[in-house]
Design a protein around this motif. Structure first.
Motif, PDB file in Angstrom:
ATOM      1  N   THR A   1       0.848  -1.187   0.000  1.00  0.00           N
ATOM      2  CA  THR A   1       0.000   0.000   0.000  1.00  0.00           C
ATOM      3  C   THR A   1       0.885   1.240   0.000  1.00  0.00           C
ATOM      4  N   HIS A   2       0.246   2.405   0.010  1.00  0.00           N
ATOM      5  CA  HIS A   2       0.986   3.670   0.038  1.00  0.00           C
ATOM      6  C   HIS A   2       0.873   4.286   1.427  1.00  0.00           C
ATOM      7  N   LEU A   3       1.898   5.022   1.822  1.00  0.00           N
ATOM      8  CA  LEU A   3       1.926   5.605   3.166  1.00  0.00           C
ATOM      9  C   LEU A   3       2.655   6.940   3.145  1.00  0.00           C
ATOM     10  N   ALA A   4       1.992   7.968   3.669  1.00  0.00           N
ATOM     11  CA  ALA A   4       2.652   9.250   3.963  1.00  0.00           C
ATOM     12  C   ALA A   4       3.526   9.745   2.805  1.00  0.00           C
ATOM     13  N   GLU A   5       2.877   9.877   1.643  1.00  0.00           N
ATOM     14  CA  GLU A   5       3.622  10.312   0.450  1.00  0.00           C
ATOM     15  C   GLU A   5       3.647  11.832   0.331  1.00  0.00           C
ATOM     16  N   THR A   6       2.521  12.477   0.703  1.00  0.00           N
ATOM     17  CA  THR A   6       2.507  13.948   0.669  1.00  0.00           C
ATOM     18  C   THR A   6       1.890  14.480   1.972  1.00  0.00           C
ATOM     19  N   ARG A   7       2.201  15.737   2.264  1.00  0.00           N
ATOM     20  CA  ARG A   7       1.625  16.348   3.470  1.00  0.00           C
ATOM     21  C   ARG A   7       0.114  16.409   3.379  1.00  0.00           C
ATOM     22  N   ARG A   8      -0.373  16.815   2.198  1.00  0.00           N
ATOM     23  CA  ARG A   8      -1.817  16.958   2.008  1.00  0.00           C
ATOM     24  C   ARG A   8      -2.531  15.612   2.219  1.00  0.00           C
ATOM     25  N   GLU A   9      -1.945  14.545   1.666  1.00  0.00           N
ATOM     26  CA  GLU A   9      -2.528  13.207   1.839  1.00  0.00           C
ATOM     27  C   GLU A   9      -2.611  12.859   3.323  1.00  0.00           C
ATOM     28  N   CYS A  10      -1.550  13.160   4.077  1.00  0.00           N
ATOM     29  CA  CYS A  10      -1.549  12.860   5.519  1.00  0.00           C
ATOM     30  C   CYS A  10      -2.660  13.628   6.233  1.00  0.00           C
ATOM     31  N   GLU A  11      -2.851  14.891   5.827  1.00  0.00           N
ATOM     32  CA  GLU A  11      -3.914  15.699   6.457  1.00  0.00           C
ATOM     33  C   GLU A  11      -5.286  15.097   6.174  1.00  0.00           C
ATOM     34  N   VAL A  12      -5.505  14.703   4.917  1.00  0.00           N
ATOM     35  CA  VAL A  12      -6.822  14.159   4.551  1.00  0.00           C
ATOM     36  C   VAL A  12      -7.051  12.831   5.295  1.00  0.00           C
ATOM     37  N   VAL A  13      -6.010  12.009   5.394  1.00  0.00           N
ATOM     38  CA  VAL A  13      -6.139  10.734   6.110  1.00  0.00           C
ATOM     39  C   VAL A  13      -6.471  11.003   7.578  1.00  0.00           C
ATOM     40  N   SER A  14      -5.755  11.958   8.165  1.00  0.00           N
ATOM     41  CA  SER A  14      -5.965  12.264   9.570  1.00  0.00           C
ATOM     42  C   SER A  14      -7.405  12.758   9.804  1.00  0.00           C
ATOM     43  N   LYS A  15      -7.892  13.581   8.871  1.00  0.00           N
ATOM     44  CA  LYS A  15      -9.255  14.108   9.003  1.00  0.00           C
ATOM     45  C   LYS A  15     -10.281  12.976   8.876  1.00  0.00           C
ATOM     46  N   HIS A  16     -10.017  12.077   7.958  1.00  0.00           N
ATOM     47  CA  HIS A  16     -10.963  10.993   7.697  1.00  0.00           C
ATOM     48  C   HIS A  16     -10.978   9.965   8.830  1.00  0.00           C
ATOM     49  N   PHE A  17      -9.842   9.819   9.520  1.00  0.00           N
ATOM     50  CA  PHE A  17      -9.739   8.786  10.566  1.00  0.00           C
ATOM     51  C   PHE A  17      -9.535   9.422  11.952  1.00  0.00           C
ATOM     52  N   ASP A  18     -10.368  10.406  12.268  1.00  0.00           N
ATOM     53  CA  ASP A  18     -10.401  10.970  13.632  1.00  0.00           C
ATOM     54  C   ASP A  18      -9.054  11.422  14.170  1.00  0.00           C
ATOM     55  N   GLY A  19      -8.255  12.048  13.342  1.00  0.00           N
ATOM     56  CA  GLY A  19      -6.996  12.632  13.825  1.00  0.00           C
ATOM     57  C   GLY A  19      -5.870  11.637  14.028  1.00  0.00           C
ATOM     58  N   MET A  20      -6.085  10.403  13.573  1.00  0.00           N
ATOM     59  CA  MET A  20      -5.040   9.377  13.793  1.00  0.00           C
ATOM     60  C   MET A  20      -3.847   9.567  12.863  1.00  0.00           C
ATOM     61  N   PRO A  21      -2.630   9.348  13.364  1.00  0.00           N
ATOM     62  CA  PRO A  21      -1.482   9.325  12.443  1.00  0.00           C
ATOM     63  C   PRO A  21      -1.661   8.192  11.425  1.00  0.00           C
ATOM     64  N   TYR A  22      -1.068   8.389  10.272  1.00  0.00           N
ATOM     65  CA  TYR A  22      -1.280   7.474   9.134  1.00  0.00           C
ATOM     66  C   TYR A  22      -0.923   6.025   9.495  1.00  0.00           C
ATOM     67  N   VAL A  23       0.232   5.837  10.123  1.00  0.00           N
ATOM     68  CA  VAL A  23       0.657   4.468  10.468  1.00  0.00           C
ATOM     69  C   VAL A  23      -0.339   3.832  11.440  1.00  0.00           C
ATOM     70  N   ASP A  24      -0.878   4.641  12.354  1.00  0.00           N
ATOM     71  CA  ASP A  24      -1.833   4.091  13.328  1.00  0.00           C
ATOM     72  C   ASP A  24      -3.102   3.600  12.639  1.00  0.00           C
ATOM     73  N   VAL A  25      -3.490   4.285  11.555  1.00  0.00           N
ATOM     74  CA  VAL A  25      -4.680   3.853  10.814  1.00  0.00           C
ATOM     75  C   VAL A  25      -4.449   2.431  10.300  1.00  0.00           C
ATOM     76  N   TYR A  26      -3.327   2.227   9.635  1.00  0.00           N
ATOM     77  CA  TYR A  26      -3.030   0.889   9.112  1.00  0.00           C
ATOM     78  C   TYR A  26      -2.843  -0.112  10.254  1.00  0.00           C
ATOM     79  N   ASP A  27      -2.229   0.350  11.332  1.00  0.00           N
ATOM     80  CA  ASP A  27      -1.957  -0.545  12.457  1.00  0.00           C
ATOM     81  C   ASP A  27      -3.266  -1.026  13.077  1.00  0.00           C
ATOM     82  N   LYS A  28      -4.188  -0.093  13.258  1.00  0.00           N
ATOM     83  CA  LYS A  28      -5.487  -0.451  13.848  1.00  0.00           C
ATOM     84  C   LYS A  28      -6.201  -1.510  13.002  1.00  0.00           C
ATOM     85  N   MET A  29      -5.970  -1.456  11.688  1.00  0.00           N
ATOM     86  CA  MET A  29      -6.636  -2.414  10.785  1.00  0.00           C
ATOM     87  C   MET A  29      -5.856  -3.733  10.681  1.00  0.00           C
ATOM     88  N   GLY A  30      -4.668  -3.788  11.282  1.00  0.00           N
ATOM     89  CA  GLY A  30      -3.880  -5.028  11.214  1.00  0.00           C
ATOM     90  C   GLY A  30      -2.985  -5.105   9.998  1.00  0.00           C
TER      91      GLY A  30
END
Ligand code: GUN
Ligand code: ZN
Length: 437
Positions: free
Chosen positions: A213-242
């Motif tokens: 998968t892709h991870l933390a490629e651009t700042r904007r992507e990280c912001e959108v991911v964080s907004k979509h997943f309740d402020g979680m850091p990108y790695v934590d999103v994937y980690d929570k999903m296993g």
């Protein structure tokens, strides 16, 4: 059986490489003998000026994006919706997909790539077709159906349950034990629902499959991911999903805090560094040196078509350039006007990375080495510069590299001859690749 003579790329325990004159003998799909000796006149191919390298391994690329190279001027998320998604829609037409996959295979062989970790599109049929065609030609690696069940055009969005069923079916048809296998490939956090991400992790666990998968490629992507997943850091999103595992290969990994890096290290996950793509999309520059200092497993990928280089040799060179660019931003450079060469990979290290280094990073049990017992994945190169006389022949080769020097690419013991000036790839019997596919 075939014998090839030349200057053989050899790997050293310190993750660097050198050349030694010798003869490689292959039988069926294996290297059965490597003798370091002066080349006699009786070899089937090669001479003292020939360079013999293990086939290159590209650990992050997108097969449906080969025709989209060069769409400049947009950041990642705009580029995806304006350029890439329309291109990937073309693969819903199987005739189109088949003919493009054939061209992509030619291009891989022409630049000496024999191993891949690749993304197809969200089309199951196109993914299976790509796996089948790459397998027939003999390449090694994984191709994954790019999982998308949200935030994409309708024609690329697959309903969650169907998507999971399809990925499972692909895993049954092309299991991880195969030379060509599928990988569980949730495209990135934004293109999958939580159900799809959880199911992806479950499938990967059950089949012991690689995850890409892709991870933390651009700042904007990280912001959108964080907004979509309740402020979680990108790695934590994937980690929570296993999805943070030792079988995970994360493309890019530029914008990561220390805790995220520590988690990747703890899990033994891989970051596939894609320097050409990062400069092309204006994403940023991954700090290779910092990642290595923290113990991150790193591989290298072309990321075609954000990446504009199909040749892993030039991606290796871009890795060096990216490390130099990082040096220019350092306090030490501002103070002294000099870069710290200890923090910049050398060309022999870059050669290591695009061969054995990439195989090791993605945990292949073998590959990327010219040694007895290894699969016969080799490239026979005839440079037209006096490279052997250079101060560092491997540096001269890397910096003056010309794809036209690639004369033969051997995959799994099968011999393909690369025609001059785009004349196409031919089998040993002189057939065009259409006959094999
Ligand atoms: N993030 C999600 N999809 C893609 C892709 O196709 N290319 C790149 N570079 N980043 C992505
Ligand atoms: Zn990518």
């Amino acid at each position: 059986m075939a014998t090839i003579g030349g200057q053989i790329l050899c790997q050293a325990p310190d993750r660097s490489s050198s050349i030694r004159e010798g003869v490689v003998r292959i039988e069926d799909d294996r290297i059965v003998e490597v003798s370091f000796e002066a080349i006699s006149g009786s070899v089937d191919w090669g001479d003292a000026e020939t360079f013999i390298t293990p086939g290159f391994i590209d650990t992050h690329l997108h097969l449906p994006q080969f025709d989209s190279i060069g769409a400049f001027g947009m950041p990642l998320l705009d580029w995806l919706s304006e350029v890439i998604f329309p291109a990937e829609e073309n693969w819903n037409d199987m005739d189109y997909a088949r003919s493009m996959i054939a061209r992509v295979i030619d291009q891989c062989l022409s630049v000496g790539t024999t191993g891949i970790c690749a993304y197809a599109t969200s089309s199951y049929d196109a993914t299976i077709t790509a796996l089948d065609m790459f397998q027939r030609v003999g390449l090694r690696g994984v191709i994954g159906q790019a999982m998308m069940d949200r935030a994409a055009p309708m024609s690329l969005t697959v309903p969650t349950e169907q998507l999971i069923e399809q990925v499972e079916a692909a895993l049954q048809q092309f299991p991880p034990t195969g030379r060509m296998a599928t990988a569980v490939t949730p495209r990135f956090a934004l293109s999958c629902t939580e159900s799809a991400l959880l199911a992806a992790a479950d499938l990967a666990r059950r089949f012991d499959a690689m995850i890409q998968t892709h991870l933390a490629e651009t700042r904007r992507e990280c912001e959108v991911v964080s907004k979509h997943f309740d402020g979680m850091p990108y790695v934590d999103v994937y980690d929570k999903m296993g999805l943070v595992t030792e079988r995970s290969v994360f493309g890019h990994g530029i914008y990561l805090d220390d805790l995220s890096v520590a988690r990747l290290v703890q899990a033994g996950s891989v970051i596939a560094h894609c320097p050409t793509a990062n400069s092309f999309l204006g994403s940023g520059t991954m700090n290779r040196n910092d990642h290595l200092a923290h113990g991150v497993r790193l591989s290298l990928g072309s990321d075609v078509g954000a990446g504009f280089e199909r040749s892993m040799v030039r991606v290796g060179r871009a890795m060096i350039e990216a490390a130099i660019a990082k040096q220019f931003q350092s306090d030490a450079f501002r103070r002294t006007g000099m870069i710290d060469y200890a923090k910049v990979p050398t060309a022999p290290q870059a050669w290591y990375q695009i061969t054995a280094g990439n195989a090791e990073a993605v945990r292949w049990k073998d590959g990327g080495r010219i040694e007895v017992g290894q699969p016969a994945d080799l490239v026979i190169v005839q440079p037209d510069v006096p490279w052997r006389l250079a101060r560092c022949p491997l540096s001269t080769l890397m910096y003056s590299w010309d794809d036209r020097w690639v004369r033969h690419t051997i995959v799994n013991g099968r011999h393909y001859t690369i025609g001059p000036n785009g004349a196409g790839v031919r089998t040993e019997k002189g057939e065009s690749l259409g006959a094999v596919r």
